[in-house]
Every structure is written in C-alpha cells, then in structure tokens.
Design a protein around this motif. Structure first.
Motif, PDB file in Angstrom:
ATOM      1  N   TYR A  17       0.849  -1.189   0.000  1.00  0.00           N
ATOM      2  CA  TYR A  17       0.000   0.000   0.000  1.00  0.00           C
ATOM      3  C   TYR A  17       0.888   1.244   0.000  1.00  0.00           C
ATOM      4  O   TYR A  17       0.689   2.176  -0.760  1.00  0.00           O
ATOM      5  CB  TYR A  17      -0.898   0.041   1.239  1.00  0.00           C
ATOM      6  N   GLU A  18       1.846   1.250   0.895  1.00  0.00           N
ATOM      7  CA  GLU A  18       2.763   2.379   1.006  1.00  0.00           C
ATOM      8  C   GLU A  18       3.594   2.517  -0.257  1.00  0.00           C
ATOM      9  O   GLU A  18       3.823   3.620  -0.754  1.00  0.00           O
ATOM     10  CB  GLU A  18       3.670   2.183   2.216  1.00  0.00           C
ATOM     11  N   TRP A  19       4.061   1.398  -0.767  1.00  0.00           N
ATOM     12  CA  TRP A  19       4.896   1.421  -1.964  1.00  0.00           C
ATOM     13  C   TRP A  19       4.128   1.967  -3.158  1.00  0.00           C
ATOM     14  O   TRP A  19       4.689   2.671  -3.987  1.00  0.00           O
ATOM     15  CB  TRP A  19       5.440   0.039  -2.265  1.00  0.00           C
ATOM     16  N   SER A  20       2.827   1.647  -3.261  1.00  0.00           N
ATOM     17  CA  SER A  20       2.053   2.148  -4.393  1.00  0.00           C
ATOM     18  C   SER A  20       1.903   3.666  -4.311  1.00  0.00           C
ATOM     19  O   SER A  20       1.921   4.347  -5.339  1.00  0.00           O
ATOM     20  CB  SER A  20       0.691   1.458  -4.493  1.00  0.00           C
ATOM     21  N   VAL A  21       1.785   4.221  -3.109  1.00  0.00           N
ATOM     22  CA  VAL A  21       1.760   5.673  -2.942  1.00  0.00           C
ATOM     23  C   VAL A  21       3.127   6.246  -3.326  1.00  0.00           C
ATOM     24  O   VAL A  21       3.225   7.227  -4.063  1.00  0.00           O
ATOM     25  CB  VAL A  21       1.386   6.064  -1.499  1.00  0.00           C
ATOM     26  N   GLY A  22       4.197   5.616  -2.856  1.00  0.00           N
ATOM     27  CA  GLY A  22       5.551   6.072  -3.185  1.00  0.00           C
ATOM     28  C   GLY A  22       5.837   6.007  -4.665  1.00  0.00           C
ATOM     29  O   GLY A  22       6.511   6.891  -5.221  1.00  0.00           O
ATOM     30  N   GLN A  23       5.320   5.000  -5.338  1.00  0.00           N
ATOM     31  CA  GLN A  23       5.554   4.877  -6.780  1.00  0.00           C
ATOM     32  C   GLN A  23       4.988   6.061  -7.544  1.00  0.00           C
ATOM     33  O   GLN A  23       5.570   6.493  -8.538  1.00  0.00           O
ATOM     34  CB  GLN A  23       4.940   3.579  -7.310  1.00  0.00           C
ATOM     35  N   GLN A  24       3.870   6.610  -7.075  1.00  0.00           N
ATOM     36  CA  GLN A  24       3.313   7.791  -7.745  1.00  0.00           C
ATOM     37  C   GLN A  24       4.296   8.957  -7.670  1.00  0.00           C
ATOM     38  O   GLN A  24       4.489   9.683  -8.644  1.00  0.00           O
ATOM     39  CB  GLN A  24       1.965   8.181  -7.137  1.00  0.00           C
ATOM     40  N   TYR A  25       4.941   9.139  -6.514  1.00  0.00           N
ATOM     41  CA  TYR A  25       5.929  10.213  -6.380  1.00  0.00           C
ATOM     42  C   TYR A  25       7.168   9.923  -7.228  1.00  0.00           C
ATOM     43  O   TYR A  25       7.788  10.835  -7.769  1.00  0.00           O
ATOM     44  CB  TYR A  25       6.310  10.438  -4.910  1.00  0.00           C
ATOM     45  N   ILE A  26       7.527   8.661  -7.359  1.00  0.00           N
ATOM     46  CA  ILE A  26       8.663   8.289  -8.204  1.00  0.00           C
ATOM     47  C   ILE A  26       8.351   8.619  -9.660  1.00  0.00           C
ATOM     48  O   ILE A  26       9.202   9.151 -10.389  1.00  0.00           O
ATOM     49  CB  ILE A  26       9.019   6.803  -8.017  1.00  0.00           C
ATOM     50  N   ILE A  27       7.130   8.326 -10.089  1.00  0.00           N
ATOM     51  CA  ILE A  27       6.725   8.685 -11.451  1.00  0.00           C
ATOM     52  C   ILE A  27       6.745  10.204 -11.614  1.00  0.00           C
ATOM     53  O   ILE A  27       7.234  10.720 -12.633  1.00  0.00           O
ATOM     54  CB  ILE A  27       5.329   8.105 -11.762  1.00  0.00           C
ATOM     55  N   ASP A  28       6.255  10.935 -10.610  1.00  0.00           N
ATOM     56  CA  ASP A  28       6.287  12.401 -10.658  1.00  0.00           C
ATOM     57  C   ASP A  28       7.712  12.930 -10.750  1.00  0.00           C
ATOM     58  O   ASP A  28       7.959  13.987 -11.333  1.00  0.00           O
ATOM     59  CB  ASP A  28       5.597  12.997  -9.431  1.00  0.00           C
TER      60      ASP A  28
END
Length: 125
Positions: A17-28
């Motif tokens: 769950y946390e990683w999926s939120v973090g992945q959005q910031y990585i894409i950003d």
C-alpha cells in the motif's frame, strides 16, 4: 533511529500500500518540473513519518504516512484517538494521533521546510 530485524518496517506485505503511494511520487520525479530530488520508501526517520519521504530540490521534505485497513474493516475516529493501555514494558502509550504528533515534534527541527500528509487506504477485497 536504529532498527532490529524484528522492528525494521517495510519488509513486504502489507507494505505494498505504502509502496504504491511512493511509486506515484517516483513517477512524478521523472518530470523535472516537479523538482523532486529523491523518494524514500520506509525512510529511516521516526515511525509515523517513515512510509514515504519526498525530498525536493529546494530541501523541502514531504512526509507521507499511509494507513490502511483490512478487508471489511474501517479506520475510525476512535482508532485515531483511543489509547491502548496494555503496554508490556509499562511505558506511556499514546493514541495514533498522539504517536504521529510525537514523531513530528521529534523530527520537525531536523529540516528547513517540511509538510506532513496522512492517507487512509481502504482495502476492498
């Protein structure tokens, strides 16, 4: 903060769950206009601030805490403010909001500019 093998957060499920939120910031971060210098998942900061930490080029840090519920369960206001007095070591216990506030107080002076976000993700299996 020192972690042991038992206390180190982020070793896998249910942390995706946390990683999926973090992945959005990585894409950003791929867009240079967002000025994101780095994204840390399970950062080595006080618990309650550690899930995702985004560092911007100007030095500002965004701490994202992700809370999720199990299937057929919800995170309630009572979950945020209730205090569990069953501490095994006799130490003072705080509510979830109290623990988040204690972490914020402990970390806030370590950085020039900070923001803090707490997200709830409901598991809908």
């Amino acid at each position: 903060m020192k972690y042991s093998a038992k206390t180190k957060p982020g070793m896998g499920d249910p942390y995706w769950y946390e990683w999926s939120v973090g992945q959005q910031y990585i894409i950003d971060m791929l867009n240079p206009d967002n000025n994101i210098k780095c994204v840390e998942l399970q950062a080595n900061v006080k618990l309650g601030l550690d899930d995702v930490v985004v560092t911007y080029e100007g030095g500002e840090k965004l701490f994202v805490q992700v809370k999720h519920t199990r299937s057929n369960n919800t995170l309630t206001f009572g979950d945020l403010v209730s205090i569990d007095n069953t501490s095994e070591d006799g130490s003072h216990r705080y509510s979830l909001l109290g623990e988040l506030a204690q972490s914020w107080i402990a970390e806030k002076n370590n950085y020039q500019k900070t923001r803090y976000v707490c997200l709830q993700i409901e598991n809908r299996e």
